[in-house]
Structure formats: structure tokens, C-alpha cells
Design a protein around this motif. Structure first.
Motif, PDB file in Angstrom:
ATOM      1  N   GLU A 136      -7.432   2.899   0.168  1.00  0.00           N
ATOM      2  CA  GLU A 136      -8.538   1.982   0.469  1.00  0.00           C
ATOM      3  C   GLU A 136      -9.210   1.471  -0.803  1.00  0.00           C
ATOM      4  O   GLU A 136      -9.504   0.284  -0.930  1.00  0.00           O
ATOM      5  CB  GLU A 136      -9.563   2.714   1.342  1.00  0.00           C
ATOM      6  CG  GLU A 136     -10.773   1.900   1.719  1.00  0.00           C
ATOM      7  CD  GLU A 136     -11.788   2.733   2.489  1.00  0.00           C
ATOM      8  OE1 GLU A 136     -12.989   2.564   2.234  1.00  0.00           O
ATOM      9  OE2 GLU A 136     -11.377   3.556   3.331  1.00  0.00           O
ATOM     10  N   GLU A 137      -9.436   2.349  -1.746  1.00  0.00           N
ATOM     11  CA  GLU A 137     -10.146   1.980  -2.978  1.00  0.00           C
ATOM     12  C   GLU A 137      -9.268   1.232  -3.983  1.00  0.00           C
ATOM     13  O   GLU A 137      -9.778   0.575  -4.886  1.00  0.00           O
ATOM     14  CB  GLU A 137     -10.722   3.228  -3.647  1.00  0.00           C
ATOM     15  CG  GLU A 137     -11.839   3.877  -2.862  1.00  0.00           C
ATOM     16  CD  GLU A 137     -13.071   2.997  -2.714  1.00  0.00           C
ATOM     17  OE1 GLU A 137     -13.391   2.237  -3.644  1.00  0.00           O
ATOM     18  OE2 GLU A 137     -13.704   3.048  -1.640  1.00  0.00           O
ATOM     19  N   ALA A 138      -7.956   1.305  -3.838  1.00  0.00           N
ATOM     20  CA  ALA A 138      -7.049   0.721  -4.830  1.00  0.00           C
ATOM     21  C   ALA A 138      -6.840  -0.783  -4.661  1.00  0.00           C
ATOM     22  O   ALA A 138      -6.474  -1.454  -5.621  1.00  0.00           O
ATOM     23  CB  ALA A 138      -5.705   1.432  -4.781  1.00  0.00           C
ATOM     24  N   HIS A 139      -7.005  -1.293  -3.459  1.00  0.00           N
ATOM     25  CA  HIS A 139      -6.800  -2.725  -3.194  1.00  0.00           C
ATOM     26  C   HIS A 139      -5.408  -3.180  -3.639  1.00  0.00           C
ATOM     27  O   HIS A 139      -5.248  -4.181  -4.327  1.00  0.00           O
ATOM     28  CB  HIS A 139      -7.893  -3.565  -3.868  1.00  0.00           C
ATOM     29  CG  HIS A 139      -9.274  -3.126  -3.512  1.00  0.00           C
ATOM     30  ND1 HIS A 139      -9.837  -3.371  -2.273  1.00  0.00           N
ATOM     31  CD2 HIS A 139     -10.199  -2.418  -4.206  1.00  0.00           C
ATOM     32  CE1 HIS A 139     -11.056  -2.857  -2.219  1.00  0.00           C
ATOM     33  NE2 HIS A 139     -11.287  -2.256  -3.378  1.00  0.00           N
ATOM     34  N   GLU A 182       0.825  -1.216   0.000  1.00  0.00           N
ATOM     35  CA  GLU A 182       0.000   0.000   0.000  1.00  0.00           C
ATOM     36  C   GLU A 182       0.853   1.258   0.000  1.00  0.00           C
ATOM     37  O   GLU A 182       0.489   2.252  -0.632  1.00  0.00           O
ATOM     38  CB  GLU A 182      -0.958  -0.026   1.189  1.00  0.00           C
ATOM     39  CG  GLU A 182      -2.068  -1.044   1.021  1.00  0.00           C
ATOM     40  CD  GLU A 182      -2.920  -1.227   2.253  1.00  0.00           C
ATOM     41  OE1 GLU A 182      -4.135  -1.458   2.083  1.00  0.00           O
ATOM     42  OE2 GLU A 182      -2.390  -1.159   3.385  1.00  0.00           O
ATOM     43  N   LYS A 201      -8.357   7.403   1.344  1.00  0.00           N
ATOM     44  CA  LYS A 201      -9.432   6.893   0.490  1.00  0.00           C
ATOM     45  C   LYS A 201      -8.859   6.254  -0.774  1.00  0.00           C
ATOM     46  O   LYS A 201      -9.319   5.198  -1.213  1.00  0.00           O
ATOM     47  CB  LYS A 201     -10.392   8.038   0.143  1.00  0.00           C
ATOM     48  CG  LYS A 201     -11.581   7.635  -0.681  1.00  0.00           C
ATOM     49  CD  LYS A 201     -12.577   6.882   0.148  1.00  0.00           C
ATOM     50  CE  LYS A 201     -13.869   6.717  -0.632  1.00  0.00           C
ATOM     51  NZ  LYS A 201     -14.734   5.728  -0.012  1.00  0.00           N
ATOM     52  N   TYR A 202      -7.842   6.881  -1.355  1.00  0.00           N
ATOM     53  CA  TYR A 202      -7.222   6.330  -2.563  1.00  0.00           C
ATOM     54  C   TYR A 202      -6.625   4.948  -2.267  1.00  0.00           C
ATOM     55  O   TYR A 202      -6.807   4.009  -3.049  1.00  0.00           O
ATOM     56  CB  TYR A 202      -6.131   7.267  -3.093  1.00  0.00           C
ATOM     57  CG  TYR A 202      -6.633   8.364  -4.002  1.00  0.00           C
ATOM     58  CD1 TYR A 202      -7.700   9.176  -3.641  1.00  0.00           C
ATOM     59  CD2 TYR A 202      -6.034   8.589  -5.221  1.00  0.00           C
ATOM     60  CE1 TYR A 202      -8.148  10.189  -4.475  1.00  0.00           C
ATOM     61  CE2 TYR A 202      -6.470   9.601  -6.066  1.00  0.00           C
ATOM     62  CZ  TYR A 202      -7.533  10.395  -5.681  1.00  0.00           C
ATOM     63  OH  TYR A 202      -7.955  11.385  -6.520  1.00  0.00           O
TER      64      TYR A 202
END
Length: 172
Positions: A99-102, A62, A96-97
Motif C-alpha cells: 500500500e505504501e509503495a505505490h 504490486e 501495508k508495504y
């Protein structure tokens, strides 16, 4: 680009990134950083790259994804400002980026390849810009910033996170 930006060319909260960047040719610095980061992290196995040093902290994957996303955003800002954009460019929510990227569902190699691709794009953009374009200022995330400051912030942001990876992830 050889000259470091002056403190008035970027917001105070970027100063910690800027001070990490050595003097020198920015294209060479960015190229060298990319190679060092890829070399250092490519030897990790998949399990190690998903390590978190504390609950709620990002994994190494991440962090790599965050570095890449941030560089892409800062490079877009660089392009806009260097080309004379006058509208204010938006900020972004880094958590948020991530979290949404996986990012943990991707392989470490894929993430490092993606980072290297984005970095090469940044270097090509830098090499295409005139000295005047690098001195242009614009507004991003409600603060004034110069194009050359954005390049230094990109380099310093990577160094900041590479230091965190070394101290908090790889030393554990």
C-alpha cells in the motif's frame, strides 16, 4: 549451497515455498529464476501489468514489488543470521508495504530492474558466505530459521508468486 534445509530449519508456514525449489546450486537457481521472471514479465504492456484478477487483489506490478520487498527483507535476515546476530529480527506487514509503495506509479521496466538488482545482491551475498554461516540459525518474526532456509524461502516465494501470476493474471 547445494543442500536443501531440513524442515526443522524453518517455520511450517514456509514449507509450501521450500517444496517448490528444486535441488541444486542455489546461486544458479536464483540466477535462472531472475532471468525467467524478467523474461516472462517484461513483454507485458503497462495496462496489462496493472491488471487485478479480483477486487482488492494486487496488480501484477504490486506482486513484483512485493516479491522484491520480501527478498530484500529476507536477504537482510540472511545477512544478520549468517553474521551471528542474536537479537530477534522483526516481521513486517506485507499489505501495508504494498500500500505504501505505490508500485502502480512505477513502470514495469523499473520494477523488473529493481527486482533484478535486489536478486543480484542476494546472489552476491550468498557467494560470500561460508558453509558454517549458511547453517547458522537465528530468530526472525518470532520463529527460528537458518540462513540456508532463508535462501530457499526467497527462491520459493518468487516461484509461488510467479505461479499465481501465470494462473490468475496471465490466463485471464
Amino acid at each position: 549451497m547445494e543442500n536443501m534445509p531440513a524442515a526443522y530449519e524453518y517455520a511450517d508456514y514456509y514449507a509450501s515455498y521450500v517444496k517448490l525449489v528444486p535441488e541444486g546450486n542455489m546461486a544458479d537457481i536464483l540466477e535462472r529464476q531472475m532471468k525467467e521472471t524478467v523474461r516472462k514479465l517484461s513483454s507485458l504492456d503497462e495496462n496489462r501489468s496493472e491488471y487485478r484478477y479480483a477486487p482488492g487483489k494486487w496488480s501484477i506490478k504490486e506482486v513484483i514489488g512485493h516479491i522484491t520487498d520480501t527478498e530484500r527483507i529476507m536477504s537482510y535476515r540472511l545477512l544478520c543470521i549468517a553474521r551471528g546476530e542474536t537479537i530477534s529480527l522483526p516481521g513486517y506487514d506485507e499489505n501495508k508495504y504494498v500500500e505504501e509503495a505505490h508500485f502502480d506509479s512505477q513502470t514495469l521496466k523499473e520494477l523488473l530492474d529493481h527486482f533484478a538488482c535486489v536478486r543480484q545482491s542476494t546472489i552476491h551475498l550468498l557467494k560470500s558466505l561460508s558453509d558454517d554461516a549458511l547453517l547458522r540459525k537465528g530468530t526472525a518474526n518470532n520463529t527460528e530459521v537458518s540462513a540456508r532456509a532463508l535462501l530457499t524461502i526467497i527462491a520459493g516465494h518468487e516461484l509461488h508468486h510467479r505461479n499465481i501470476i501465470q494462473e490468475r493474471y496471465l490466463q485471464a
